[in-house]
Motif scaffolding. Structure first.
Motif, PDB file in Angstrom:
ATOM      1  N   PHE A  77       0.833  -1.215   0.000  1.00 54.02           N
ATOM      2  CA  PHE A  77       0.000   0.000   0.000  1.00 54.02           C
ATOM      3  C   PHE A  77       0.861   1.257   0.000  1.00 54.02           C
ATOM      4  O   PHE A  77       0.600   2.207  -0.746  1.00 54.02           O
ATOM      5  CB  PHE A  77      -0.921   0.004   1.223  1.00 54.02           C
ATOM      6  N   LEU A  78       1.913   1.257   0.788  1.00 54.66           N
ATOM      7  CA  LEU A  78       2.773   2.437   0.897  1.00 54.66           C
ATOM      8  C   LEU A  78       3.448   2.758  -0.430  1.00 54.66           C
ATOM      9  O   LEU A  78       3.397   3.901  -0.911  1.00 54.66           O
ATOM     10  CB  LEU A  78       3.823   2.213   1.986  1.00 54.66           C
ATOM     11  N   LEU A  79       4.088   1.753  -1.044  1.00 54.12           N
ATOM     12  CA  LEU A  79       4.819   2.012  -2.285  1.00 54.12           C
ATOM     13  C   LEU A  79       3.868   2.394  -3.416  1.00 54.12           C
ATOM     14  O   LEU A  79       4.108   3.379  -4.130  1.00 54.12           O
ATOM     15  CB  LEU A  79       5.645   0.791  -2.690  1.00 54.12           C
ATOM     16  N   PHE A  80       2.775   1.658  -3.582  1.00 57.80           N
ATOM     17  CA  PHE A  80       1.902   1.943  -4.720  1.00 57.80           C
ATOM     18  C   PHE A  80       1.105   3.234  -4.534  1.00 57.80           C
ATOM     19  O   PHE A  80       0.800   3.911  -5.519  1.00 57.80           O
ATOM     20  CB  PHE A  80       0.998   0.749  -5.006  1.00 57.80           C
ATOM     21  N   SER A  81       0.809   3.591  -3.311  1.00 57.33           N
ATOM     22  CA  SER A  81       0.186   4.901  -3.070  1.00 57.33           C
ATOM     23  C   SER A  81       1.129   6.018  -3.505  1.00 57.33           C
ATOM     24  O   SER A  81       0.718   7.003  -4.149  1.00 57.33           O
ATOM     25  CB  SER A  81      -0.172   5.074  -1.591  1.00 57.33           C
ATOM     26  N   GLU A  82       2.410   5.862  -3.187  1.00 57.21           N
ATOM     27  CA  GLU A  82       3.393   6.877  -3.543  1.00 57.21           C
ATOM     28  C   GLU A  82       3.611   6.906  -5.060  1.00 57.21           C
ATOM     29  O   GLU A  82       3.722   7.986  -5.654  1.00 57.21           O
ATOM     30  CB  GLU A  82       4.707   6.594  -2.817  1.00 57.21           C
TER      31      GLU A  82
END
Length: 303
Positions: free
Chosen positions: A189-194
């Motif tokens: 979630f963190l990487l793809f949100s960014e």
């Protein structure tokens, strides 16, 4: 406010390329062609069909030219090309969809192409620029975006930086991979949100391996981050010759089953997808690991 998820998802089938490259033996060309055709019958619209790589290092892909010539029309058939030699072979065909790959990790990149990530980018950037002028669709496959088998955890800034370099030269898609299947749903979630925030106009696909059985959970949180393109492999076949311990890609049928049950359209018919898996399964060096396929086959055998 309820959870907002995409209504439709695109599956990029990678079985014929990423799935078969890690086999212990060469699978005959006609079987590969039938496998690809059955995947199209199942509704697959985008597919990595083969790769122009050195047959010395990846003998499983030595029939790439034949596969490209006979590729199905009307879908996006993508060919992986690791370097200038591969590009030259692709330019000798009428296929206009190229995938290039690079590892965020220098160690992993050296194992793959005997170059640092920086050296690979210096070679690839002019190639990409040239291909774009020729009307190519370019897919950049970003390996070891989360973890590396040699260097451990990859800083998110390093992955973003590499993606930024590709976006700057006009790639159409970034396929961002958890190459050894170590990412957690929170990290997904963190990487793809960014990535969605930094690259709003670039197509982004998530590529998960199911080494630790977290691929579906990682896809779910990627969906929450706004991702609507996912790489998967029919039967969960695959792995990576240069990533020790990595298991196969997440199984297409498991992804499709989950998404369709959630009301998210994929355009893929599961029964026809099983027909494609039935074509390739007898030729593999290991059994199909996909839980949904095995359960369905067991139920059919009892009928």
């Amino acid at each position: 406010m309820g959870l907002v998820l995409p209504e439709k998802v695109t599956i990029i089938e990678v079985g014929p390329r990423d799935g078969l490259q890690n086999e212990n033996h060469f699978i005959d060309t006609e079987t590969k062609k039938k496998f690809i055709q059955k995947l199209v019958f199942a509704g697959v619209q985008e597919m990595e069909i083969t790769s122009f790589v050195s047959p010395k290092w990846i003998p499983q892909m030595k029939d790439a030219a034949s596969i490209v010539i006979s590729r199905p029309r009307g879908i996006r058939s993508i060919v992986l090309v690791p370097n200038r030699k591969g590009i030259e072979k692709l330019l000798g065909t009428d296929c206009k969809n190229a995938a290039i790959f690079i590892g965020v990790s220098n160690s992993f990149n050296r194992k793959n192409v005997n170059k640092t990530t920086k050296d690979s980018m210096e070679e690839l950037i002019p190639i990409i620029t040239d291909l774009k002028t020729k009307g190519f669709f370019i897919r950049a496959c970003i390996s070891t975006a989360f973890y590396c088998p040699y260097e451990g955890k990859i800083p998110i800034e390093d992955t973003i930086k590499l993606c930024r370099e590709f976006a700057a030269v006009g790639v159409d898609e970034l396929s961002v991979a958890d190459t050894i299947g170590m990412a957690t749903p929170a990290e997904s979630f963190l990487l793809f949100s960014e990535l969605k925030r930094v690259f709003p106009s670039v197509m982004i696909a998530a590529h998960f391996h199911d080494t630790r059985k977290m691929a579906l959970a990682n896809i779910y949180t990627a969906l929450q981050a706004g991702i609507d393109r996912f790489d998967s492999s029919a039967g969960g076949i695959g792995g990576c010759p240069f990533a020790p311990g990595a298991s196969g890609n997440v199984a297409t049928e498991d992804v499709v089953y989950m998404l369709e049950r959630m009301g998210i359209e994929t355009g893929i018919n599961l029964e026809k997808l099983f027909d494609a898996i039935d074509v390739i399964a007898p030729h593999l060096s290991r059994e199909i690991e996909s839980g949904y396929y095995r359960l369905t086959k067991k139920a059919k055998d009892k009928m």
